[in-house]
Design an enzyme around this catalytic site. Structure first.
Site, PDB file in Angstrom:
ATOM      1  N   GLU A   1       0.832  -1.211   0.000  1.00  0.00           N
ATOM      2  CA  GLU A   1       0.000   0.000   0.000  1.00  0.00           C
ATOM      3  C   GLU A   1       0.865   1.260   0.000  1.00  0.00           C
ATOM      4  O   GLU A   1       0.606   2.216  -0.743  1.00  0.00           O
ATOM      5  CB  GLU A   1      -0.944  -0.031   1.214  1.00  0.00           C
ATOM      6  CG  GLU A   1      -2.060  -1.053   1.005  1.00  0.00           C
ATOM      7  CD  GLU A   1      -2.843  -1.428   2.267  1.00  0.00           C
ATOM      8  OE1 GLU A   1      -3.893  -2.065   2.120  1.00  0.00           O
ATOM      9  OE2 GLU A   1      -2.405  -1.117   3.394  1.00  0.00           O
TER      10      GLU A   1
ATOM     11  N   ALA B   1      -7.217  -7.370  12.455  1.00  0.00           N
ATOM     12  CA  ALA B   1      -8.166  -6.698  13.335  1.00  0.00           C
ATOM     13  C   ALA B   1      -9.277  -7.646  13.815  1.00  0.00           C
ATOM     14  O   ALA B   1      -9.665  -7.615  14.990  1.00  0.00           O
ATOM     15  CB  ALA B   1      -8.767  -5.496  12.612  1.00  0.00           C
ATOM     16  N   GLN B   2      -9.791  -8.483  12.917  1.00  0.00           N
ATOM     17  CA  GLN B   2     -10.918  -9.338  13.289  1.00  0.00           C
ATOM     18  C   GLN B   2     -10.556 -10.340  14.385  1.00  0.00           C
ATOM     19  O   GLN B   2     -11.410 -10.690  15.208  1.00  0.00           O
ATOM     20  CB  GLN B   2     -11.454 -10.081  12.053  1.00  0.00           C
ATOM     21  CG  GLN B   2     -12.417  -9.245  11.226  1.00  0.00           C
ATOM     22  CD  GLN B   2     -13.656  -8.804  12.010  1.00  0.00           C
ATOM     23  OE1 GLN B   2     -14.147  -9.502  12.885  1.00  0.00           O
ATOM     24  NE2 GLN B   2     -14.152  -7.619  11.708  1.00  0.00           N
TER      25      GLN B   2
HETATM   26  C1  FAD Z   1      -0.096  -0.376   9.047  1.00  0.00           C
HETATM   27  C2  FAD Z   1      -1.017  -1.489   9.425  1.00  0.00           C
HETATM   28  C3  FAD Z   1      -2.009  -1.906   8.537  1.00  0.00           C
HETATM   29  C4  FAD Z   1      -2.884  -2.925   8.894  1.00  0.00           C
HETATM   30  N1  FAD Z   1      -3.858  -3.307   8.012  1.00  0.00           N
HETATM   31  C5  FAD Z   1      -4.755  -4.232   8.379  1.00  0.00           C
HETATM   32  C6  FAD Z   1      -5.844  -4.575   7.522  1.00  0.00           C
HETATM   33  O1  FAD Z   1      -5.971  -4.043   6.411  1.00  0.00           O
HETATM   34  N2  FAD Z   1      -6.752  -5.496   7.961  1.00  0.00           N
HETATM   35  C7  FAD Z   1      -6.633  -6.087   9.195  1.00  0.00           C
HETATM   36  O2  FAD Z   1      -7.491  -6.888   9.559  1.00  0.00           O
HETATM   37  N3  FAD Z   1      -5.603  -5.807  10.002  1.00  0.00           N
HETATM   38  C8  FAD Z   1      -4.675  -4.891   9.641  1.00  0.00           C
HETATM   39  N4  FAD Z   1      -3.642  -4.574  10.489  1.00  0.00           N
HETATM   40  C9  FAD Z   1      -3.507  -5.325  11.737  1.00  0.00           C
HETATM   41  C10 FAD Z   1      -4.460  -4.827  12.805  1.00  0.00           C
HETATM   42  O3  FAD Z   1      -4.422  -3.423  12.894  1.00  0.00           O
HETATM   43  C11 FAD Z   1      -4.082  -5.483  14.122  1.00  0.00           C
HETATM   44  O4  FAD Z   1      -4.172  -6.859  13.968  1.00  0.00           O
HETATM   45  C12 FAD Z   1      -4.990  -5.023  15.245  1.00  0.00           C
HETATM   46  O5  FAD Z   1      -4.834  -3.648  15.461  1.00  0.00           O
HETATM   47  C13 FAD Z   1      -4.691  -5.783  16.525  1.00  0.00           C
HETATM   48  O6  FAD Z   1      -5.514  -5.316  17.545  1.00  0.00           O
HETATM   49  P1  FAD Z   1      -4.984  -5.319  19.050  1.00  0.00           P
HETATM   50  O7  FAD Z   1      -6.099  -4.817  19.887  1.00  0.00           O
HETATM   51  O8  FAD Z   1      -4.362  -6.613  19.365  1.00  0.00           O
HETATM   52  O9  FAD Z   1      -3.791  -4.263  19.039  1.00  0.00           O
HETATM   53  P2  FAD Z   1      -3.804  -2.741  18.621  1.00  0.00           P
HETATM   54  O10 FAD Z   1      -4.959  -2.388  17.797  1.00  0.00           O
HETATM   55  O11 FAD Z   1      -2.438  -2.470  18.102  1.00  0.00           O
HETATM   56  O12 FAD Z   1      -3.976  -1.996  20.018  1.00  0.00           O
HETATM   57  C14 FAD Z   1      -2.996  -2.027  21.000  1.00  0.00           C
HETATM   58  C15 FAD Z   1      -3.337  -0.971  22.028  1.00  0.00           C
HETATM   59  O13 FAD Z   1      -2.559  -1.153  23.173  1.00  0.00           O
HETATM   60  C16 FAD Z   1      -1.987   0.084  23.562  1.00  0.00           C
HETATM   61  N5  FAD Z   1      -0.772  -0.248  24.295  1.00  0.00           N
HETATM   62  C17 FAD Z   1       0.325  -0.856  23.846  1.00  0.00           C
HETATM   63  N6  FAD Z   1       1.198  -1.047  24.843  1.00  0.00           N
HETATM   64  C18 FAD Z   1       0.616  -0.551  25.957  1.00  0.00           C
HETATM   65  C19 FAD Z   1       1.011  -0.442  27.310  1.00  0.00           C
HETATM   66  N7  FAD Z   1       2.183  -0.924  27.754  1.00  0.00           N
HETATM   67  N8  FAD Z   1       0.178   0.157  28.163  1.00  0.00           N
HETATM   68  C20 FAD Z   1      -1.013   0.654  27.765  1.00  0.00           C
HETATM   69  N9  FAD Z   1      -1.445   0.576  26.491  1.00  0.00           N
HETATM   70  C21 FAD Z   1      -0.639  -0.033  25.608  1.00  0.00           C
HETATM   71  C22 FAD Z   1      -1.794   0.816  22.260  1.00  0.00           C
HETATM   72  O14 FAD Z   1      -1.646   2.202  22.471  1.00  0.00           O
HETATM   73  C23 FAD Z   1      -3.084   0.442  21.550  1.00  0.00           C
HETATM   74  O15 FAD Z   1      -4.126   1.265  22.003  1.00  0.00           O
HETATM   75  C24 FAD Z   1      -2.752  -3.555  10.148  1.00  0.00           C
HETATM   76  C25 FAD Z   1      -1.760  -3.150  11.030  1.00  0.00           C
HETATM   77  C26 FAD Z   1      -0.900  -2.114  10.680  1.00  0.00           C
HETATM   78  C27 FAD Z   1       0.159  -1.682  11.652  1.00  0.00           C
END
Ligand code: FAD
Length: 497
Positions: A192, A341-342
């Site tokens: 992208e 994300a899912q």
């Molecule tokens: C550039 C990019 C593009 C992507 N594109 C896609 C896509 O097209 N489709 C898709 O399905 N997935 C995509 N993903 C993957 C998807 O975004 C992740 O799988 C998803 O965000 C995971 O969710 P999560 O809640 O595990 O973590 P995250 O969404 O990363 O959330 C983590 C949270 O924890 C917080 N955090 C971290 N460490 C600490 C700490 N020590 N103390 C307090 N808070 C903390 C962060 O600030 C954040 O709020 C993409 C990821 C990136 C980086």
């Protein structure tokens, strides 16, 4: 102990008082954190979400912030605004530094202020960071794409490279290194980014410069793997590569990055040959490493970590020996689930349902089962690839599907409306609505890293507020005196006269 009370031996350590209700702490405001918290809105619990940013970040659209299509606010609404109507949820800013599973306490910090929050149930959704495969020093010259800061820094670096090239060309210098852009990692994010930088250079910016031709810019996509988009399979990978090349992107496969510095990078091929690429603007989209909190949890539970630092969880997403602790999203290693994300959303909803069900005395749910809704990657305007079940889609159909799905998942109605307008500007027209970039955007990260404690070095310690309060009293008295002199027309009147 009341809120705000401090312990005598730990002057800045504040323990949040417990309420009468079951206390759920959620770490993170990303997909797992936000959807987990929302799923608890009807439960008889108090939820405290602790996250190190004040926003909920829609990471899949970060590349559009980096390339000037969207503003940061459109993909990162304030979490407390999103949760404003959820009365049982409180949002606290803080980086969680310690999870004490034995005593059920979470310790978090922000700018030198510590907070300890007790919990009865815990959902850990702290996500993943960029991995430089043991070469963390590459980060200074090739930022990753994980946060709003990253995207804004990259925006500054990309548009800044064109500015410096114009300046260099006007000074009669060679500017090839400024007009070469390298994206490391040919996964969805790398594809992208490469596609968008190529569109910027060959379509958006072509009329804006005088001393350089942006059409001459080189965009290089580098990956150690033998194909682009490996998770999409060979056929879609080949299609994507062809479309990228048609856009003018040079795709270097089987090319391992072995060194990165301010002026460029070195890649090594399988046959041992090396290539040096001179490029000031570089983007690192190559690897992910689960949040370091996973290591803490592993040490306390004995649950193994995989190579990417993801922790093994039980089939119900809990930690061995700690049924009250759920880990979801990018931090977990379970049945080869992808980092998307899912997985985080569905896992968080599952955990919330389990917490609520236990309180209502319901039997435990069946093990967590992920429902794959498909994957998509956009290459450029009107071109994308998508996999839904056995269906493989390419071109405009996949692009339209991408548009609809992303629009659906952007948080907030107003953000959806503005995103549609911005997309029309960029995809139907040639423009970019968000080209603003500043020196601070580009250099603040590295400057902060050079301070021993980062931003904490730039603010008063909590105890130092006494001085600040004294100074405030002085300033208020001074302002009152200024106002009195004006009101009583005493300015310019001889004192004592
Ligand atoms: C550039 C990019 C593009 C992507 N594109 C896609 C896509 O097209 N489709 C898709 O399905 N997935 C995509 N993903 C993957 C998807 O975004 C992740 O799988 C998803 O965000 C995971 O969710 P999560 O809640 O595990 O973590 P995250 O969404 O990363 O959330 C983590 C949270 O924890 C917080 N955090 C971290 N460490 C600490 C700490 N020590 N103390 C307090 N808070 C903390 C962060 O600030 C954040 O709020 C993409 C990821 C990136 C980086």
């Amino acid at each position: 102990m009341a809120a705000g009370d401090t312990q005598p031996d730990l002057p800045d350590r504040v323990i949040v008082p417990r309420s009468d209700k079951h206390q759920v702490v959620v770490i993170g405001s990303g997909f797992g954190g936000l959807f987990g918290t929302k799923a608890l809105r009807k439960a008889d619990v108090d939820v405290t979400m602790i996250a190190k940013t004040t926003h909920h970040l829609f990471q899949p659209l970060l590349y559009q912030v980096a390339t000037g299509i969207l503003s940061e606010g459109e993909i990162a609404p304030p979490t407390r605004e999103v949760l404003a109507n959820q009365k049982n949820a409180q949002v606290l800013l803080g980086e969680v530094t310690e999870v004490d599973l034995e005593n059920r306490l979470i310790t978090s910090h922000v700018l030198g202020r510590e907070l300890v929050t007790p919990y009865d149930s815990l959902i850990v959704a702290a996500g993943a960071g960029q991995s430089y495969f043991g070469n963390d020093h590459f980060a200074e010259f090739a930022p990753g794409m994980k946060s709003i800061d990253d995207a804004l820094e990259l925006r500054g670096r990309i548009f800044g490279a064109f500015e410096m090239a114009e300046l260099g060309a006007a000074r009669g210098e060679n500017v090839d290194h400024l007009l070469t852009f390298v994206v490391v990692g040919a996964g969805p994010t790398g594809v992208e980014m490469a596609g968008q930088i190529a569109e910027l250079a060959h379509r958006t910016l072509t009329r804006d410069f005088r001393a350089i031709s942006t059409r001459q810019a080189r965009v290089i996509l580098v990956d150690a793997a033998p194909q682009v988009l490996p998770p999409f399979g060979a056929k879609l990978g080949k299609w994507t590569q062809e479309k990228l090349e048609a856009l003018g992107v040079e795709v270097l496969l089987g090319a391992m990055v072995t060194d990165v510095d301010e002026r460029g990078l070195t890649v090594k091929y399988k046959d041992g040959s090396e290539q040096r690429i001179e490029a000031v603007a570089k983007v690192w989209a190559a690897g992910v490493q689960a949040n370091p909190l996973g290591k803490q949890l592993a040490e306390q539970t004995g649950a193994p970590l995989d190579r990417a630092g993801r922790i093994s969880v039980n089939p119900d997403l809990t930690l061995p020996g700690y049924p009250e602790v759920f880990v979801v999203g990018d931090m977990i290693s379970l049945d080869n689930l992808p980092g998307v994300a899912q997985v985080a959303i569905q896992g968080a909803k599952y955990a919330a349902k389990e917490i609520d069900g236990r309180l209502q005395g319901k039997p435990a749910q069946a093990p967590f089962k992920y429902f794959d809704k498909g994957s998509m990657a956009i290459i450029s305007r009107f071109r994308a690839v998508a996999m839904v079940g056995k269906l493989r889609l390419t071109g405009v159909v996949a692009w339209l599907m991408w548009l609809v799905v992303h629009l659906f998942y952007i948080t907030g109605f107003k953000n959806r409306v503005t995103a549609v307008i911005r997309w029309a500007v960029s995809f139907l027209g040639k423009g970019r609505s968000e080209r603003t970039s500043t020196e601070q955007q580009i250099f603040a990260r590295v400057a902060l890293q050079r301070l021993a404690r980062g931003a904490t070095d730039l603010v008063s310690e909590p105890g130092e507020y006494d001085d600040a309060e004294r100074r405030r009293t002085e300033l208020e008295a001074q302002a009152a005196e200024e106002a009195r002199l004006s009101d009583e027309n005493k300015r310019g009147v001889k004192v004592g006269g």
